[in-house]
Design a protein around this motif. Structure first.
Motif: not given
Length: 126
Positions: A76, A113, A116
């Motif tokens: 993150l 993201f 991620t």
């Protein structure tokens, strides 16, 4: 051969080179590209931004992990740093004759993201 490629991807050089490529692509004016209309599809620009930042996060994660699993928080942090990099690049574009776009910021963050989530699902971090 895959071991050598994987070992190379865990060094700093692919990460540094890709970060520089992202900077060059986002900072310098692209008038020739616009004149030739190479990006014909609407919103293709957003897909390019998402791709650039997906790869950026993936490479940074590979480099930082050194072949080990990363903690979710670390992933993150990498994604947040990449997103902040993308946001700052949009502000830099104000001074280079390029268009400032909140949509590009969103695409940068989305790519970061998505990487991620991909890395998390693939590696099941601790």
């Amino acid at each position: 051969m895959f071991r050598k490629i994987n070992a190379y991807l865990q060094t700093k050089w692919p990460t540094i080179i890709w970060s520089a490529i992202v900077f060059v692509l986002l900072a310098f004016p692209i008038k020739p590209l616009r004149e030739k209309k190479m990006l014909q599809l609407p919103e293709m620009d957003k897909l390019v931004h998402a791709f650039l930042f997906f790869v950026l996060v993936w490479l940074w994660a590979k480099y930082i992990s050194e072949g080990k699993k990363l903690a979710s928080a670390t992933l993150l942090y990498i994604a947040a740093a990449a997103t902040l990099y993308g946001i700052s690049m949009e502000y830099i574009q104000l001074f280079t004759g390029r268009d400032f776009s909140v949509g590009d910021m969103v695409a940068d963050g989305a790519g970061a993201f998505l990487a991620t989530v991909f890395l998390w699902a693939k590696n099941k971090p601790r």
